[in-house]
Design a protein around this motif. Structure first.
Motif, PDB file in Angstrom:
ATOM      1  N   CYS A  50       0.822  -1.216   0.000  1.00 35.38           N
ATOM      2  CA  CYS A  50       0.000   0.000   0.000  1.00 35.38           C
ATOM      3  C   CYS A  50       0.856   1.267   0.000  1.00 35.38           C
ATOM      4  CB  CYS A  50      -0.943   0.014   1.205  1.00 35.38           C
ATOM      5  SG  CYS A  50      -2.233  -1.223   1.103  1.00 35.38           S
ATOM      6  N   LEU A  51       1.978   1.242   0.746  1.00 36.64           N
ATOM      7  CA  LEU A  51       2.830   2.425   0.794  1.00 36.64           C
ATOM      8  C   LEU A  51       3.498   2.660  -0.567  1.00 36.64           C
ATOM      9  CD1 LEU A  51       4.519   2.175   4.313  1.00 36.64           C
ATOM     10  CD2 LEU A  51       2.795   3.828   3.551  1.00 36.64           C
ATOM     11  N   TYR A  52       3.914   1.573  -1.182  1.00 38.42           N
ATOM     12  CA  TYR A  52       4.543   1.684  -2.506  1.00 38.42           C
ATOM     13  C   TYR A  52       3.561   2.290  -3.493  1.00 38.42           C
ATOM     14  CZ  TYR A  52       7.384   0.320  -6.542  1.00 38.42           C
ATOM     15  OH  TYR A  52       8.140   0.333  -7.678  1.00 38.42           O
ATOM     16  N   LYS A  53       2.351   1.754  -3.464  1.00 34.46           N
ATOM     17  CA  LYS A  53       1.297   2.222  -4.380  1.00 34.46           C
ATOM     18  C   LYS A  53       0.980   3.696  -4.124  1.00 34.46           C
ATOM     19  CE  LYS A  53      -3.267   0.862  -5.941  1.00 34.46           C
ATOM     20  NZ  LYS A  53      -4.468   0.179  -5.515  1.00 34.46           N
ATOM     21  N   ARG A  54       0.960   4.048  -2.859  1.00 36.39           N
ATOM     22  CA  ARG A  54       0.649   5.423  -2.470  1.00 36.39           C
ATOM     23  C   ARG A  54       1.643   6.405  -3.094  1.00 36.39           C
ATOM     24  NH1 ARG A  54      -0.362   9.294   1.672  1.00 36.39           N
ATOM     25  NH2 ARG A  54      -0.391  11.123   0.320  1.00 36.39           N
ATOM     26  N   VAL A  55       2.921   6.075  -3.043  1.00 33.92           N
ATOM     27  CA  VAL A  55       3.958   7.020  -3.490  1.00 33.92           C
ATOM     28  C   VAL A  55       4.214   6.915  -4.987  1.00 33.92           C
ATOM     29  CG1 VAL A  55       6.358   7.737  -3.194  1.00 33.92           C
ATOM     30  CG2 VAL A  55       5.033   6.996  -1.232  1.00 33.92           C
ATOM     31  N   VAL A  56       4.330   5.690  -5.474  1.00 34.00           N
ATOM     32  CA  VAL A  56       4.687   5.492  -6.885  1.00 34.00           C
ATOM     33  C   VAL A  56       3.457   5.670  -7.785  1.00 34.00           C
ATOM     34  CG1 VAL A  56       5.662   3.834  -8.544  1.00 34.00           C
ATOM     35  CG2 VAL A  56       6.583   3.988  -6.239  1.00 34.00           C
ATOM     36  N   GLY A  57       2.306   5.409  -7.234  1.00 33.11           N
ATOM     37  CA  GLY A  57       1.095   5.597  -8.026  1.00 33.11           C
ATOM     38  C   GLY A  57       0.623   4.344  -8.736  1.00 33.11           C
ATOM     39  N   LYS A  58       1.480   3.322  -8.773  1.00 30.48           N
ATOM     40  CA  LYS A  58       1.029   2.055  -9.351  1.00 30.48           C
ATOM     41  C   LYS A  58       1.428   0.902  -8.428  1.00 30.48           C
ATOM     42  CE  LYS A  58       5.126   1.408 -12.146  1.00 30.48           C
ATOM     43  NZ  LYS A  58       5.777   1.210 -13.400  1.00 30.48           N
ATOM     44  N   ALA A  59       0.733  -0.196  -8.585  1.00 32.60           N
ATOM     45  CA  ALA A  59       0.940  -1.318  -7.667  1.00 32.60           C
ATOM     46  C   ALA A  59       2.222  -2.072  -7.958  1.00 32.60           C
ATOM     47  CB  ALA A  59      -0.247  -2.264  -7.742  1.00 32.60           C
ATOM     48  N   ARG A  60       2.892  -2.463  -6.881  1.00 35.22           N
ATOM     49  CA  ARG A  60       4.011  -3.397  -6.981  1.00 35.22           C
ATOM     50  C   ARG A  60       3.387  -4.747  -6.664  1.00 35.22           C
ATOM     51  NH1 ARG A  60       8.259  -5.324  -3.503  1.00 35.22           N
ATOM     52  NH2 ARG A  60      10.271  -5.136  -4.538  1.00 35.22           N
ATOM     53  N   PRO A  61       3.570  -5.768  -7.531  1.00 34.17           N
ATOM     54  CA  PRO A  61       2.842  -7.025  -7.303  1.00 34.17           C
ATOM     55  C   PRO A  61       3.023  -7.560  -5.878  1.00 34.17           C
ATOM     56  CG  PRO A  61       4.041  -7.088  -9.374  1.00 34.17           C
ATOM     57  CD  PRO A  61       4.453  -5.819  -8.695  1.00 34.17           C
ATOM     58  N   MET A  62       1.952  -8.037  -5.284  1.00 37.79           N
ATOM     59  CA  MET A  62       2.019  -8.622  -3.940  1.00 37.79           C
ATOM     60  C   MET A  62       3.037  -9.757  -3.897  1.00 37.79           C
ATOM     61  SD  MET A  62       0.606  -7.493  -1.261  1.00 37.79           S
ATOM     62  CE  MET A  62       0.259  -8.717  -0.014  1.00 37.79           C
ATOM     63  N   ALA A  63       3.080 -10.545  -4.973  1.00 39.24           N
ATOM     64  CA  ALA A  63       4.009 -11.680  -5.011  1.00 39.24           C
ATOM     65  C   ALA A  63       5.452 -11.204  -4.846  1.00 39.24           C
ATOM     66  CB  ALA A  63       3.849 -12.457  -6.312  1.00 39.24           C
ATOM     67  N   LEU A  64       5.722 -10.048  -5.414  1.00 38.52           N
ATOM     68  CA  LEU A  64       7.069  -9.489  -5.336  1.00 38.52           C
ATOM     69  C   LEU A  64       7.366  -9.029  -3.907  1.00 38.52           C
ATOM     70  CD1 LEU A  64       9.401  -8.906  -7.250  1.00 38.52           C
ATOM     71  CD2 LEU A  64       8.403  -6.667  -7.718  1.00 38.52           C
ATOM     72  N   CYS A  65       6.386  -8.385  -3.275  1.00 39.80           N
ATOM     73  CA  CYS A  65       6.547  -7.947  -1.882  1.00 39.80           C
ATOM     74  C   CYS A  65       6.812  -9.165  -0.978  1.00 39.80           C
ATOM     75  CB  CYS A  65       5.284  -7.233  -1.391  1.00 39.80           C
ATOM     76  SG  CYS A  65       4.926  -5.704  -2.261  1.00 39.80           S
ATOM     77  N   MET A  66       6.041 -10.221  -1.187  1.00 40.11           N
ATOM     78  CA  MET A  66       6.201 -11.425  -0.357  1.00 40.11           C
ATOM     79  C   MET A  66       7.558 -12.071  -0.609  1.00 40.11           C
ATOM     80  SD  MET A  66       2.780 -12.503   0.658  1.00 40.11           S
ATOM     81  CE  MET A  66       2.102 -13.928  -0.083  1.00 40.11           C
ATOM     82  N   ASP A  67       7.941 -12.107  -1.881  1.00 41.22           N
ATOM     83  CA  ASP A  67       9.183 -12.762  -2.263  1.00 41.22           C
ATOM     84  C   ASP A  67      10.378 -12.137  -1.559  1.00 41.22           C
ATOM     85  OD1 ASP A  67      10.574 -14.665  -3.979  1.00 41.22           O
ATOM     86  OD2 ASP A  67      11.416 -12.869  -4.905  1.00 41.22           O
ATOM     87  N   ASP A  68      10.385 -10.816  -1.474  1.00 41.42           N
ATOM     88  CA  ASP A  68      11.476 -10.114  -0.801  1.00 41.42           C
ATOM     89  C   ASP A  68      11.642 -10.608   0.620  1.00 41.42           C
ATOM     90  OD1 ASP A  68      12.472  -8.328  -2.706  1.00 41.42           O
ATOM     91  OD2 ASP A  68      10.661  -7.123  -2.502  1.00 41.42           O
ATOM     92  N   PHE A  69      10.512 -10.699   1.323  1.00 37.72           N
ATOM     93  CA  PHE A  69      10.570 -11.096   2.728  1.00 37.72           C
ATOM     94  C   PHE A  69      10.956 -12.559   2.891  1.00 37.72           C
ATOM     95  CE2 PHE A  69       7.695  -7.419   3.229  1.00 37.72           C
ATOM     96  CZ  PHE A  69       8.415  -6.737   4.188  1.00 37.72           C
ATOM     97  N   TYR A  70      10.310 -13.420   2.160  1.00 44.91           N
ATOM     98  CA  TYR A  70      10.521 -14.839   2.404  1.00 44.91           C
ATOM     99  C   TYR A  70      11.918 -15.300   2.053  1.00 44.91           C
ATOM    100  CZ  TYR A  70       5.696 -15.185   3.616  1.00 44.91           C
ATOM    101  OH  TYR A  70       4.511 -15.018   4.254  1.00 44.91           O
ATOM    102  N   ARG A  71      12.555 -14.610   1.137  1.00 43.09           N
ATOM    103  CA  ARG A  71      13.904 -15.029   0.802  1.00 43.09           C
ATOM    104  C   ARG A  71      14.824 -14.864   2.001  1.00 43.09           C
ATOM    105  NH1 ARG A  71      15.454 -11.720  -2.401  1.00 43.09           N
ATOM    106  NH2 ARG A  71      14.018 -12.170  -4.078  1.00 43.09           N
ATOM    107  N   VAL A  72      14.656 -13.770   2.761  1.00 42.11           N
ATOM    108  CA  VAL A  72      15.592 -13.523   3.856  1.00 42.11           C
ATOM    109  C   VAL A  72      15.387 -14.430   5.059  1.00 42.11           C
ATOM    110  CG1 VAL A  72      15.975 -11.135   3.229  1.00 42.11           C
ATOM    111  CG2 VAL A  72      14.272 -11.686   4.972  1.00 42.11           C
TER     112      VAL A  72
END
Ligand SMILES: [Zn+2]
Length: 384
Positions: free
Chosen positions: A275-297
């Protein structure tokens, strides 16, 4: 022939058998007697209650035979859980993200992770370690809180799961199952000590978490107007929102302070990022991508984020470490988006083993082609 009735002692014996490896039931009945006699009254009561539950055919509907005080607690918990659902939690995050950017970057977030001894057959999570990290987008990571939580005695019928979970995941030697119910480290001997210890943990937890309360959206079926948000990841590998919330519930019920559970709402950190990404950038960053970042670490190892104890063990499953790493990933993605100046508080501390970690193979949880590079180790901000 009618179905054989369960007795408290026979439940104890079957547990004793699984610990000792004695398969001959007649021998086991004799040999377990000494350990049974050594149990205190409360422990025996628990076996009696277990037998009563099994014989009543009420498994899964334990509510009916709980003492009155416990019933009241159950009802309050039921109300809390029915009042705010997933959709409401998402709305709370969306409402927050529509605030002025100035306010957003200065807000303190609290990322929380628990380790548990076990999840019982009745879906209770037994927390034994908690790690909380406080950060804001503007200031980066400001503070952290870590504590071992008293797990109490091993729940009936779960000795082996506890041992297995300990060896495979968190390595916290809280229970010595060969000498059941002797406990070590943070676990106490009596129920009174156990409750007192949990009360201290709750007080310390409350003292650390000073999150700004979020309003509960209008029309929600609850008396609560505000909740304190805590953030963690969605459920995966038995960790995540459900477990975190379950741990708060367990602590609250054990000490009969339901307010502790009612006060907090555990929210999805990946959805906040989305939601924060979408708020600032104006377009959605895929949820899968957001999850992927976290789960890798979860599977990368960062020694500087561990608690003192876990620094001596070989496991990535320190509760504090998970909170740190999730916070760093969150900042890593959003700082460039918000054009905030990066300070040392925004990045992991230098790690002499960083090259080693960087080269360690990490299995991707999701197949997302555009995110194949690591976000936790040294990278160039201009890359984004
Ligand atoms: Zn730890």
């Amino acid at each position: 022939m009618s179905k054989k009735k369960a007795s408290a002692y026979m439940i104890f014996v079957s547990e004793w058998q699984s610990r000792s490896g004695e398969t001959n039931i007649d021998k086991a009945v004799k040999m377990a007697a000494k350990d049974w006699e050594a149990l205190d009254d409360r422990a025996k009561e628990e076996y009696k209650l277990e037998a009563k539950i099994r014989n009543s055919g009420l498994r899964g509907r334990v509510l009916d035979i709980l003492p009155p005080a416990q019933q009241e607690i159950k009802e309050r918990i039921g109300k809390k859980e029915a009042g705010i659902d997933d959709a409401t939690r998402m709305t709370m995050i969306e409402d927050f993200c529509s605030r002025p950017l100035d306010e957003i970057v200065n807000t303190d977030f609290y990322v929380v992770n628990f380790n548990v001894a076990v999840k019982t057959k009745q879906n209770a999570y037994i927390p034994i370690e908690v790690g909380i990290v406080k950060f804001s987008l503007k200031e980066g990571i400001q503070d952290s809180y870590h504590e071992f939580i008293d797990g109490g005695k091993t729940p009936i019928g779960h000795g082996y799961e506890v041992k297995e979970h300990m060896e495979r995941v968190h390595k916290l030697p809280l229970y010595d199952i060969s000498e059941y119910p002797v406990t070590e480290m943070a676990a106490t001997e009596t129920q009174e000590e156990h409750v007192a210890s949990l009360e201290n943990s709750i007080a310390a937890f409350n003292a650390f978490v000073q999150a700004e309360r979020l309003p509960v959206p209008e029309g929600t079926d609850t008396k609560r107007k505000y909740v304190q948000p805590l953030f963690t990841l969605p459920d995966l590998d038995g960790l995540g929102l459900t477990q975190t919330s379950g741990c708060l519930k367990r602590m609250a019920t054990e000490v009969e302070q339901v307010g502790f559970y009612e006060n907090y709402e555990v929210l999805d950190l990946t959805y906040l990022m989305f939601c924060l990404y979408k708020r600032v950038v104006g377009k959605a960053r895929p949820m899968a991508l957001c999850m992927d970042d976290f789960y890798r670490v979860i599977h990368s190892y960062e020694p500087n984020t561990n608690c003192e104890y876990h620094d001596t063990t070989d496991t990535p499953h320190c509760a504090l470490s998970r909170s740190y790493r999730f916070s760093y990933v969150f900042l890593d993605v959003l700082i460039p988006v918000f054009h905030i100046e990066v300070t040392p508080a925004h990045r992991p501390k230098p790690n002499p083993k960083v090259e080693e970690c960087f080269l360690a193979p990490m299995e991707p949880r999701y197949q997302v082609a555009s995110s194949s590079r690591s976000r936790i180790n040294g990278r160039n901000w201009s890359e984004l």
